[in-house]
Design a protein around this motif. Sequence first.
Motif, mmCIF file in Angstrom:
data_model
loop_
_atom_site.group_PDB
_atom_site.id
_atom_site.type_symbol
_atom_site.label_atom_id
_atom_site.label_comp_id
_atom_site.label_asym_id
_atom_site.label_seq_id
_atom_site.Cartn_x
_atom_site.Cartn_y
_atom_site.Cartn_z
ATOM 1 N N UNK A 138 41.299 36.143 33.514
ATOM 2 C CA UNK A 138 42.624 35.737 33.985
ATOM 3 C C UNK A 138 43.191 34.600 33.155
ATOM 4 N N UNK A 139 42.318 33.743 32.631
ATOM 5 C CA UNK A 139 42.781 32.615 31.828
ATOM 6 C C UNK A 139 43.393 33.052 30.508
ATOM 7 N N UNK A 189 37.510 38.713 19.334
ATOM 8 C CA UNK A 189 37.574 37.955 20.580
ATOM 9 C C UNK A 189 38.028 38.812 21.746
ATOM 10 N N UNK A 190 38.906 39.772 21.481
ATOM 11 C CA UNK A 190 39.404 40.634 22.555
ATOM 12 C C UNK A 190 38.303 41.521 23.130
ATOM 13 N N UNK A 191 37.266 41.803 22.352
ATOM 14 C CA UNK A 191 36.167 42.609 22.882
ATOM 15 C C UNK A 191 35.416 41.844 23.975
ATOM 16 N N UNK A 192 35.320 40.527 23.818
ATOM 17 C CA UNK A 192 34.675 39.713 24.853
ATOM 18 C C UNK A 192 35.479 39.766 26.144
ATOM 19 N N UNK A 193 36.803 39.760 26.028
ATOM 20 C CA UNK A 193 37.657 39.873 27.212
ATOM 21 C C UNK A 193 37.493 41.242 27.874
ATOM 22 N N UNK A 194 37.460 42.297 27.076
ATOM 23 C CA UNK A 194 37.334 43.645 27.636
ATOM 24 C C UNK A 194 36.011 43.808 28.373
ATOM 25 N N UNK A 195 34.932 43.276 27.807
ATOM 26 C CA UNK A 195 33.623 43.380 28.449
ATOM 27 C C UNK A 195 33.589 42.557 29.730
ATOM 28 N N UNK A 196 34.137 41.342 29.678
ATOM 29 C CA UNK A 196 34.172 40.504 30.884
ATOM 30 C C UNK A 196 35.021 41.158 31.968
ATOM 31 N N UNK A 197 36.105 41.819 31.567
ATOM 32 C CA UNK A 197 36.935 42.527 32.552
ATOM 33 C C UNK A 197 36.139 43.632 33.231
ATOM 34 N N UNK A 198 35.291 44.316 32.470
ATOM 35 C CA UNK A 198 34.433 45.338 33.063
ATOM 36 C C UNK A 198 33.471 44.749 34.075
ATOM 37 N N UNK A 199 32.904 43.591 33.753
ATOM 38 C CA UNK A 199 32.004 42.939 34.706
ATOM 39 C C UNK A 199 32.758 42.486 35.953
ATOM 40 N N UNK A 200 33.971 41.999 35.762
ATOM 41 C CA UNK A 200 34.775 41.566 36.907
ATOM 42 C C UNK A 200 35.127 42.750 37.796
ATOM 43 N N UNK A 201 35.521 43.881 37.190
ATOM 44 C CA UNK A 201 35.877 45.065 37.964
ATOM 45 C C UNK A 201 34.672 45.597 38.732
ATOM 46 N N UNK A 202 33.484 45.524 38.125
ATOM 47 C CA UNK A 202 32.280 45.951 38.823
ATOM 48 C C UNK A 202 31.967 45.004 39.975
ATOM 49 N N UNK A 203 32.109 43.719 39.743
ATOM 50 C CA UNK A 203 31.854 42.732 40.799
ATOM 51 C C UNK A 203 32.764 42.965 41.997
ATOM 52 N N UNK A 204 33.978 43.476 41.753
ATOM 53 C CA UNK A 204 34.949 43.715 42.820
ATOM 54 C C UNK A 204 34.705 45.016 43.573
ATOM 55 N N UNK A 205 33.726 45.830 43.120
ATOM 56 C CA UNK A 205 33.438 47.095 43.797
ATOM 57 C C UNK A 205 32.775 46.839 45.155
ATOM 58 N N UNK A 206 32.864 47.799 46.080
ATOM 59 C CA UNK A 206 32.240 47.619 47.401
ATOM 60 C C UNK A 206 30.731 47.403 47.341
ATOM 61 N N UNK A 221 44.293 40.071 32.962
ATOM 62 C CA UNK A 221 43.840 39.963 34.348
ATOM 63 C C UNK A 221 43.956 41.295 35.090
ATOM 64 N N UNK A 222 44.911 42.119 34.718
ATOM 65 C CA UNK A 222 45.087 43.417 35.393
ATOM 66 C C UNK A 222 43.853 44.297 35.250
ATOM 67 N N UNK A 223 43.068 44.069 34.209
ATOM 68 C CA UNK A 223 41.897 44.912 33.961
ATOM 69 C C UNK A 223 40.737 44.615 34.899
ATOM 70 N N UNK A 224 40.850 43.562 35.694
ATOM 71 C CA UNK A 224 39.718 43.148 36.526
ATOM 72 C C UNK A 224 39.750 43.755 37.922
ATOM 73 N N UNK A 225 40.733 44.552 38.243
ATOM 74 C CA UNK A 225 40.866 45.066 39.604
ATOM 75 C C UNK A 225 39.844 46.165 39.888
ATOM 76 N N UNK A 226 39.432 46.264 41.137
ATOM 77 C CA UNK A 226 38.458 47.273 41.525
ATOM 78 C C UNK A 226 39.025 48.680 41.413
ATOM 79 N N UNK A 227 40.329 48.838 41.655
ATOM 80 C CA UNK A 227 40.940 50.176 41.718
ATOM 81 C C UNK A 227 41.478 50.662 40.382
ATOM 82 N N UNK A 228 41.439 49.825 39.333
ATOM 83 C CA UNK A 228 42.026 50.197 38.034
ATOM 84 C C UNK A 228 43.462 50.667 38.204
ATOM 85 N N UNK A 229 44.263 49.857 38.947
ATOM 86 C CA UNK A 229 45.645 50.252 39.214
ATOM 87 C C UNK A 229 46.546 50.121 37.997
ATOM 88 N N UNK A 230 46.000 49.667 36.889
ATOM 89 C CA UNK A 230 46.750 49.614 35.648
ATOM 90 C C UNK A 230 46.790 50.974 34.951
#
Length: 311
Positions: free
Chosen positions: A53-54, A22-39, A60-69
């Motif tokens: 985030x849910x 199940x965590x792989x689905x979260x990791x992949x979705x986080x990648x899509x979210x981070x890409x969506x947040x790109x310029x 949720x930290x993995x979804x940022x555009x800057x990968x500040x984690x």
Amino acid sequence: MTDEAPSIRRDGDSWDITESVGSTALAVAAGRAAETAQPDPLIRDEFAAVLVAAAGAEWARLTTAEADWLDPDDEYGHRVNALARNYQATRTHFFDAYFRGAAGITQVVLLAAGLDARAYRLDWSAGTVVYEIDQPAVLHFKRATLEARGAVPTATRRAVGVDLRDAWPAALTAAGFDPARPTAWLAEGLLPYLPSDAQDRLFAEVTALSAPGSRFAVEAFQTLRPGVDDESRTAFRERAARIRERLGIGVDIATLTYREPDRAEAADLLDRHGWRVQSVDSHDELARLGRPVPDDLAAHTSSIALLIARR
């Protein structure tokens, strides 16, 4: 990416969204979210960040555009993360285009759907039914999270809560699937998480359920590209472990795959079952979309083929 950690999978194991596969689905979705947040994003998935985030603040930290984690001084880590995000965006773009090109097929099956939100974000033809097969807990998490945000599917969505190692064809047909109609199938991010016998059976079962005119898109993980020494692999694993510790995420995705040395290649299985297969190397597709793999990172990626088969 490479890793030689031993698999912890066992027959009959199951999971919730933050556990095991199940965590792989979260990791992949986080990648899509981070890409969506790109310029200038290659794909847009406005549901990905909501779903991740849910699952908790650590995800949720993995979804940022800057990968500040990531450690700000870890330049290599930032480059590897950008490569992983670019790949997630590229494969999403590829399979989105696959569905858009399957005009006239109004029966769709997402095998191991995870947090795939295509039933909500793609423009489907009138009358399309999207069947999502995955663990019941994973499907419930997605539906409940998106409904709470007021999301409405753009096609008829039917969740089929069943393990793909079990009798999923019976569950699919019970949900209304019609094997006499052409179907657009998708196996994205799935095959390494199936033992080889279940993988082989999956291709046979999909073929048996596929009327003429059906299509089958597959993400085919093959062999590691040459050039990775043991020292580099160890350094990569250690860096990944430090990141998991910093985030508070205990699941090591590399331990969740099956790596039998005699596994059949997906393209060979499709050919054996009478499908006409077109294959695109993932590196070629990344370059075509303006996201080329840096030469010094190429050896740290798997050889992945993006397949589209027709029946």
